[in-house]
Design a protein around this motif. Sequence first.
Motif, mmCIF file in Angstrom:
data_model
loop_
_atom_site.group_PDB
_atom_site.id
_atom_site.type_symbol
_atom_site.label_atom_id
_atom_site.label_comp_id
_atom_site.label_asym_id
_atom_site.label_seq_id
_atom_site.Cartn_x
_atom_site.Cartn_y
_atom_site.Cartn_z
ATOM 1 N N THR A 238 8.419 -4.545 -17.565
ATOM 2 C CA THR A 238 7.453 -3.813 -17.104
ATOM 3 C C THR A 238 6.314 -4.495 -17.064
ATOM 4 O O THR A 238 6.537 -4.572 -17.948
ATOM 5 N N TYR A 239 5.962 -3.249 -15.974
ATOM 6 C CA TYR A 239 4.205 -3.551 -15.717
ATOM 7 C C TYR A 239 3.552 -2.605 -15.135
ATOM 8 O O TYR A 239 3.779 -1.837 -15.130
ATOM 9 N N PHE A 240 2.335 -2.831 -15.365
ATOM 10 C CA PHE A 240 1.373 -2.153 -15.580
ATOM 11 C C PHE A 240 0.711 -1.808 -13.271
ATOM 12 O O PHE A 240 0.102 -3.249 -13.701
ATOM 13 N N VAL A 241 0.325 -1.319 -13.117
ATOM 14 C CA VAL A 241 -0.603 -1.369 -11.196
ATOM 15 C C VAL A 241 -1.227 0.076 -11.439
ATOM 16 O O VAL A 241 -0.850 1.106 -11.766
ATOM 17 N N ARG A 242 -1.956 -0.251 -10.788
ATOM 18 C CA ARG A 242 -3.802 0.784 -10.600
ATOM 19 C C ARG A 242 -3.028 1.223 -8.733
ATOM 20 O O ARG A 242 -2.630 0.508 -8.085
ATOM 21 N N ALA A 243 -2.684 2.624 -8.917
ATOM 22 C CA ALA A 243 -2.510 3.242 -7.245
ATOM 23 C C ALA A 243 -3.577 2.525 -6.615
ATOM 24 O O ALA A 243 -5.146 3.377 -7.124
ATOM 25 N N ASP A 244 -3.161 2.529 -5.575
ATOM 26 C CA ASP A 244 -4.920 2.642 -4.470
ATOM 27 C C ASP A 244 -4.547 2.892 -2.874
ATOM 28 O O ASP A 244 -3.741 2.441 -2.638
ATOM 29 N N GLY A 245 -4.916 3.903 -2.377
ATOM 30 C CA GLY A 245 -5.203 5.057 -2.012
ATOM 31 C C GLY A 245 -4.514 5.847 -1.362
ATOM 32 O O GLY A 245 -4.140 6.476 -2.706
ATOM 33 N N ASP A 246 -4.363 7.022 -0.896
ATOM 34 C CA ASP A 246 -3.966 8.030 -0.913
ATOM 35 C C ASP A 246 -2.463 8.367 0.167
ATOM 36 O O ASP A 246 -1.854 9.400 0.463
ATOM 37 N N SER A 247 -1.674 7.118 0.635
ATOM 38 C CA SER A 247 -0.729 7.001 0.709
ATOM 39 C C SER A 247 0.646 8.057 0.005
ATOM 40 O O SER A 247 1.647 7.839 0.506
ATOM 41 N N MET A 248 0.579 7.968 -1.300
ATOM 42 C CA MET A 248 1.955 8.437 -2.211
ATOM 43 C C MET A 248 0.958 9.531 -2.809
ATOM 44 O O MET A 248 2.025 10.343 -3.588
ATOM 45 N N VAL A 249 0.340 10.647 -1.791
ATOM 46 C CA VAL A 249 -0.010 12.087 -2.513
ATOM 47 C C VAL A 249 1.029 12.979 -3.007
ATOM 48 O O VAL A 249 0.912 13.248 -4.167
ATOM 49 N N ASN A 250 1.545 13.006 -1.883
ATOM 50 C CA ASN A 250 2.645 13.971 -2.412
ATOM 51 C C ASN A 250 4.213 14.086 -3.420
ATOM 52 O O ASN A 250 4.414 14.671 -3.254
ATOM 53 N N ALA A 251 3.908 12.239 -3.245
ATOM 54 C CA ALA A 251 5.425 11.780 -4.565
ATOM 55 C C ALA A 251 4.239 12.461 -5.545
ATOM 56 O O ALA A 251 4.831 11.825 -6.657
ATOM 57 N N GLY A 252 2.641 12.984 -5.896
ATOM 58 C CA GLY A 252 2.025 12.485 -7.049
ATOM 59 C C GLY A 252 1.348 11.456 -7.281
ATOM 60 O O GLY A 252 1.171 11.250 -8.905
ATOM 61 N N ILE A 253 1.492 10.706 -7.059
ATOM 62 C CA ILE A 253 0.740 9.248 -7.062
ATOM 63 C C ILE A 253 -0.645 9.557 -6.276
ATOM 64 O O ILE A 253 -0.367 9.479 -5.090
ATOM 65 N N HIS A 254 -1.739 9.505 -6.731
ATOM 66 C CA HIS A 254 -2.900 9.404 -6.536
ATOM 67 C C HIS A 254 -3.734 8.666 -6.383
ATOM 68 O O HIS A 254 -3.666 7.520 -7.955
ATOM 69 N N ASP A 255 -5.366 8.338 -5.741
ATOM 70 C CA ASP A 255 -5.629 6.737 -5.634
ATOM 71 C C ASP A 255 -6.810 6.621 -7.141
ATOM 72 O O ASP A 255 -6.591 7.067 -7.773
ATOM 73 N N GLY A 256 -6.497 5.712 -7.793
ATOM 74 C CA GLY A 256 -7.213 5.144 -9.483
ATOM 75 C C GLY A 256 -5.255 5.045 -9.846
ATOM 76 O O GLY A 256 -5.558 4.745 -11.366
ATOM 77 N N ASP A 257 -4.814 6.579 -9.772
ATOM 78 C CA ASP A 257 -3.348 6.882 -11.215
ATOM 79 C C ASP A 257 -2.953 4.733 -11.292
ATOM 80 O O ASP A 257 -2.773 4.305 -11.082
#
Length: 129
Positions: free
Chosen positions: A40-59
Amino acid sequence: MALTPLYSHGISCGFPSPADDFKEAALSLDDHLITRPSATYFVRADGDSMVNAGIHDGDLLIVDRSLTPVHGDVVVVALDGQLTCKILDRRRGRLLPANSNYPAIPIWEGQELIVEGVVKASVRCHRAC
């Protein structure tokens, strides 16, 4: 990691309801969100291409490399060396954004596609973390 109380009653996100004061158990977010720590690893989301999957910029994304990706999974992939997070569409051979402002990304024969892991969860701060 310290254990934090987990209450057995959910909290209303609509109209208030009487609170349940009984703790169900203690909860470690590591135990709850990470099944295989070594994969397992962690990474920050960058951008808004996944917002309708509940993933927002900075998540913060929790990504598991040990999971076999299946159609419809949210995955982190390297496509010709470029990392991206998208929905895997195995049936049509493409990567899908979760925002209609972005096009699907076709996967052409000869392209190098490496699945870096399946996104198991995301964590969003509602106040500065």
